[in-house]
Design an enzyme around this catalytic site. Structure first.
Site, mmCIF file in Angstrom:
data_model
loop_
_atom_site.group_PDB
_atom_site.id
_atom_site.type_symbol
_atom_site.label_atom_id
_atom_site.label_comp_id
_atom_site.label_asym_id
_atom_site.label_seq_id
_atom_site.Cartn_x
_atom_site.Cartn_y
_atom_site.Cartn_z
ATOM 1 N N SER A 171 -4.605 -6.256 3.072
ATOM 2 C CA SER A 171 -5.453 -5.517 4.002
ATOM 3 C C SER A 171 -6.815 -6.190 4.036
ATOM 4 C CB SER A 171 -5.605 -4.065 3.538
ATOM 5 O OG SER A 171 -6.656 -3.395 4.216
ATOM 6 N N TYR A 184 -6.805 1.979 -3.190
ATOM 7 C CA TYR A 184 -6.177 1.169 -2.143
ATOM 8 C C TYR A 184 -6.825 -0.212 -2.100
ATOM 9 C CZ TYR A 184 -4.308 0.030 2.515
ATOM 10 O OH TYR A 184 -3.669 -0.569 3.577
ATOM 11 N N LYS A 188 -5.148 -3.873 -2.938
ATOM 12 C CA LYS A 188 -5.051 -4.911 -1.919
ATOM 13 C C LYS A 188 -5.729 -6.206 -2.368
ATOM 14 C CE LYS A 188 -2.661 -2.436 0.878
ATOM 15 N NZ LYS A 188 -1.215 -2.743 1.061
ATOM 16 N N THR A 219 -1.149 3.257 13.217
ATOM 17 C CA THR A 219 0.031 3.764 12.520
ATOM 18 C C THR A 219 -0.191 5.225 12.150
ATOM 19 O OG1 THR A 219 -0.815 3.125 10.347
ATOM 20 C CG2 THR A 219 0.513 1.494 11.527
#
Length: 312
Positions: A171, A184, A188, A219
């Site tokens: 990401s 997160y 990543k 998404t």
């Protein structure tokens, strides 16, 4: 190493770096491109979003696709939509044995695995390090980092045997500041390093690996995250160029091209690769601007106040 060998090595390094330059890189393309027609692609997190779109575009190129995920129903529905060249396999990336069984089942069904897309991931609660539940933090690391490692390890023997390619979906958070999203972002950044090491370790086998750096994508996960009040507030405190989602089809087209070219880096939208090249400067500027962004500080304060209020 003699002078001739040194010059040859320097030439290979220069060519490898030139391949990573947008547009110009195509001139220096590898001569061992992957023709997806007839190849077998193993995709985790395949039920929706990026994973499902990768399956669709790979099938359109003539590939066979193993659709891997936690819930069999949506995978079977997608497999039925895609036809005989797709098969659904239930496996949670938290479970190495299940992934190994899915890899073996894929090999039994299609004959091998040529491309792996380690895509499955979750978005942990958008809390600060002060307020996040430790179990939620650790779950985020387990799925978003260890889940990618388990996927790679379970499929690597076939990749080595068939001189294939591994794609790991990272990401922009690999180099963006991870405020309100630290597990997160940490994951990543870590899988970027994991994949860089993997690329070097695979070189003598003739196999390859690459990292994908998507920006914000349209998404379900992104929509659910942006629907949270303090996340929407934080998002609006940052330049829209960085936070406006792009269609999932756009990043997947880039991923498919990256697979075919065995690219070490794939990114979308357009501004991500230049920022990667300049990350040493960009990350310092980003951190300082975020530290002094009053609107962002207010959003973080609200997030912590709400969490502490909810806990009573």
């Amino acid at each position: 190493m003699n002078i001739g060998q040194a010059l040859k090595e320097a030439g290979r390094v220069a060519t490898g770096m030139a391949r990573q330059v947008p547009v110009v890189g195509a001139v220096f393309d590898r001569n061992d491109r992957i023709d997806l027609n007839g190849k077998v692609v193993f995709v985790t997190g395949a039920a929706r979003g990026i994973g499902a779109e990768i399956a669709r575009q790979a099938i359109a190129k003539g590939a066979c696709v193993a659709l891997v995920g936690r819930t069999l129903g949506p995978l079977e529905k997608l497999a039925a939509e895609l036809g005989d060249n797709a098969a659904a396999f239930k496996a949670d990336v938290a479970d190495y044995d299940a992934l190994a069984e899915a890899a073996e089942a894929t090999i039994e069904r299609f004959g091998g695995i040529d491309v792996v897309v380690a895509n499955a991931g979750i978005a942990p609660p958008p809390d600060t390090l002060l307020t996040i539940d430790p179990k939620e933090f650790e779950r985020g690391i387990d799925i978003d980092l260890m889940g990618q490692w388990r996927t790679i390890r379970a499929t690597l023997p076939s990749i080595v045997k068939r001189q294939g390619h591994v794609v790991v979906v990272s990401s922009i958070y690999a180099f963006f500041n991870g405020a309100l999203n630290s597990p997160y972002a940490a994951s990543k950044a870590a899988i970027e390093q994991l994949t860089r090491a993997l690329r070097v370790e695979l070189a003598h086998y003739g196999a390859t690996a690459g990292v994908v750096y998507p920006g914000f994508i349209q998404t379900d996960m992104a929509e659910q995250t942006f629907a949270i009040d303090h996340i929407d507030e934080a998002r609006k405190a940052l330049p829209a160029m960085f936070t406006d989602p792009i269609p999932v089809e756009d990043i997947v087209r880039a991923i498919i091209t990256g697979i075919e070219r065995r690219s070490p880096r794939v990114a979308a939208p357009w501004w991500v690769l230049p920022m990667l090249q300049l990350r040493g400067v960009v990350t310092n500027l980003m951190d300082e601007s975020m530290v002094h962004n009053a609107a962002l500080s207010k959003a973080i304060e609200r997030a912590e106040s709400k969490k502490q209020h909810d806990r009573g």
